[in-house]
Write a protein that holds these residues in place. Structure first.
Motif, PDB file in Angstrom:
ATOM      1  N   UNK A   1       9.206  -8.578   0.783  1.00  0.00           N
ATOM      2  CA  UNK A   1       7.909  -9.271   0.850  1.00  0.00           C
ATOM      3  C   UNK A   1       7.551  -9.833  -0.525  1.00  0.00           C
ATOM      4  N   UNK A   2       8.229 -10.903  -0.935  1.00  0.00           N
ATOM      5  CA  UNK A   2       8.003 -11.436  -2.287  1.00  0.00           C
ATOM      6  C   UNK A   2       6.608 -12.024  -2.490  1.00  0.00           C
ATOM      7  N   UNK A   3       5.832 -12.187  -1.410  1.00  0.00           N
ATOM      8  CA  UNK A   3       4.476 -12.734  -1.549  1.00  0.00           C
ATOM      9  C   UNK A   3       3.430 -11.658  -1.863  1.00  0.00           C
ATOM     10  N   UNK A   4       3.838 -10.391  -1.940  1.00  0.00           N
ATOM     11  CA  UNK A   4       2.894  -9.335  -2.326  1.00  0.00           C
ATOM     12  C   UNK A   4       2.482  -9.545  -3.786  1.00  0.00           C
ATOM     13  N   UNK A   5       1.183  -9.626  -4.016  1.00  0.00           N
ATOM     14  CA  UNK A   5       0.674  -9.817  -5.384  1.00  0.00           C
ATOM     15  C   UNK A   5      -0.147  -8.626  -5.874  1.00  0.00           C
ATOM     16  N   UNK A   6      -0.582  -7.767  -4.939  1.00  0.00           N
ATOM     17  CA  UNK A   6      -1.393  -6.595  -5.276  1.00  0.00           C
ATOM     18  C   UNK A   6      -0.789  -5.367  -4.600  1.00  0.00           C
ATOM     19  N   UNK A   7      -0.703  -4.276  -5.341  1.00  0.00           N
ATOM     20  CA  UNK A   7      -0.310  -2.999  -4.735  1.00  0.00           C
ATOM     21  C   UNK A   7      -1.412  -1.984  -5.017  1.00  0.00           C
TER      22      UNK A   7
ATOM     23  N   UNK B   1       0.852  -1.193   0.000  1.00  0.00           N
ATOM     24  CA  UNK B   1       0.000   0.000   0.000  1.00  0.00           C
ATOM     25  C   UNK B   1       0.885   1.240   0.000  1.00  0.00           C
ATOM     26  N   UNK B   2       0.593   2.175  -0.901  1.00  0.00           N
ATOM     27  CA  UNK B   2       1.387   3.400  -1.013  1.00  0.00           C
ATOM     28  C   UNK B   2       0.561   4.566  -0.479  1.00  0.00           C
ATOM     29  N   UNK B   3       1.091   5.244   0.527  1.00  0.00           N
ATOM     30  CA  UNK B   3       0.314   6.292   1.195  1.00  0.00           C
ATOM     31  C   UNK B   3       1.242   7.265   1.901  1.00  0.00           C
ATOM     32  N   UNK B   4       0.894   8.555   1.811  1.00  0.00           N
ATOM     33  CA  UNK B   4       1.565   9.592   2.595  1.00  0.00           C
ATOM     34  C   UNK B   4       0.471  10.404   3.273  1.00  0.00           C
ATOM     35  N   UNK B   5       0.489  10.461   4.584  1.00  0.00           N
ATOM     36  CA  UNK B   5      -0.550  11.167   5.341  1.00  0.00           C
ATOM     37  C   UNK B   5      -0.380  12.677   5.237  1.00  0.00           C
ATOM     38  N   UNK B   6      -1.498  13.382   5.451  1.00  0.00           N
ATOM     39  CA  UNK B   6      -1.452  14.841   5.520  1.00  0.00           C
ATOM     40  C   UNK B   6      -1.979  15.547   4.299  1.00  0.00           C
ATOM     41  N   UNK B   7      -2.297  14.799   3.236  1.00  0.00           N
ATOM     42  CA  UNK B   7      -2.845  15.374   2.024  1.00  0.00           C
ATOM     43  C   UNK B   7      -4.293  14.921   1.895  1.00  0.00           C
TER      44      UNK B   7
END
Length: 348
Positions: free
Chosen positions: A218-224, A164-170
């Motif tokens: 984390x090579x088991x990540x299949x969804x971003x 999950x890609x996220x930056x708080x404050x926006x």
């Protein structure tokens, strides 16, 4: 969304673009002051880099030209102090309205209040200034995230390992994050293995560096889930560099011509995005300012509805550019979110 720099700016050093249509007769049938033309409005951005923000600006400029507005565009440099100074500069220029495009609420509230105290109308796009006198334009960020995650489930089911890609404050990212948190709470099989993200002058490349580390660990990540297109571009770059594009699926929000090309290219892991037309959002923002200046009461919340765009549907329709998208998906190219009979809205 970016680094702090200097507060001091000399008038000569301010590099804003001055949009100057011919202010001959104003708009026929328009209320004052648009019947005369030449109304000054400032567009003050926090971010100018990236296709989305450039398209937003072009839409704002097109609507301003149609309204015979003298639009002053202050480029964003991801610098909260500079954005504050730009608002003060706009006040000193005697503008009738200010459109604020993104920013950090805690650094803007006091200078925005100074503008309101001088009778200047203010509109905010994707920054929550918590002021009942400031209409908020948004892309329905909750719907953007909801539609993207519906597609995630359609493609992957309700059990997978996620990045999950996220930056708080926006504001837009925070609203999209609310949907992600709810989604996880309702789907126990979805495990967030890594969270990362960066907003800077080089968002995509800096996010790519973080994504490489996260995906390697984390090579088991299949969804971003990367609910901002610059984030998605960075994750795609990382996946390609690591040679794992074939086993990863990226879902995002926002769209541009460059995004369409990256989504539709052979072997791309970027399989869907949900978006509004940023040029339309820019036009809506200027219309909101114009209506307020004309003395028209408008809603506090102004929402532009999004559209789901999958890799499969874009390829099938032969969409290669934003222009193609606008022609083949007419709803993408207009919004009746806020307008009036005297406002030209056929812009693109």
């Amino acid at each position: 969304m970016k680094s702090l720099a200097r507060l001091a700016l000399s008038a000569a050093a301010i590099s804003f673009s001055l949009y100057q249509p011919s202010f001959a007769a104003g708009l026929s049938g328009a209320p004052a002051p648009f019947d005369k033309g030449g109304v000054k409005v400032a567009l003050i951005s926090y971010i100018s880099a990236g296709d989305f923000f450039q398209a937003y600006q072009s839409g704002a400029e097109a609507q301003a030209k149609a309204l015979d507005i003298d639009l002053r565009v202050f480029p964003g440099r991801q610098d909260a102090a500079e954005q504050r100074e730009q608002i003060l500069q706009a006040i000193n220029l005697g503008v009738a309205g200010i459109v604020i495009d993104h920013g950090l609420p805690e650094s803007l509230s006091d200078v925005v209040q100074q503008a309101l105290d001088k009778g200047i109308k203010v509109v905010a796009f994707d920054v929550n200034l918590n002021n009942p006198r400031i209409p908020q334009v948004e892309q329905s960020d909750h719907e953007l995230a909801e539609h993207a995650l519906e597609q995630v489930v359609k493609d992957n089911g309700k059990s997978f390992k996620a990045g999950y890609v996220y930056v708080a404050g926006f504001a837009p990212l925070d609203r999209r994050n609310e949907v992600w948190e709810k989604f996880k709470s309702e789907n126990s099989g979805v495990v967030e293995k890594a969270r990362f993200g960066n907003v800077s002058d080089t968002t995509a490349t800096s996010t790519a560096d973080q994504a490489k580390a996260a995906l390697t660990a984390n090579p088991d990540i299949s969804v971003v889930f990367a609910p901002y297109d610059e984030f998605a571009r960075g994750v795609k770059l990382a996946a390609n560099d690591l040679g794992i594009a074939g086993k990863l699926k990226i879902y995002s929000a926002d769209v541009s011509t460059a995004d369409i090309q990256e989504i539709t290219e052979e072997g791309s892991p970027w399989v869907a995005t949900v978006a509004t037309n940023p040029a339309v959002v820019g036009a809506v923002s200027v219309r909101a300012a114009a209506l307020q200046i004309a003395g028209v009461e408008i809603p506090h919340q102004i929402t532009v509805k999004p559209t789901l765009l999958t890799q499969e549907s874009l390829r099938a329709a032969g969409v290669k550019t934003i222009e193609d998208l606008a022609q083949k998906v007419p709803a993408f190219n207009t919004s009746g979110a806020i307008t009036a009979s005297w406002i030209p809205d056929k812009l693109f």
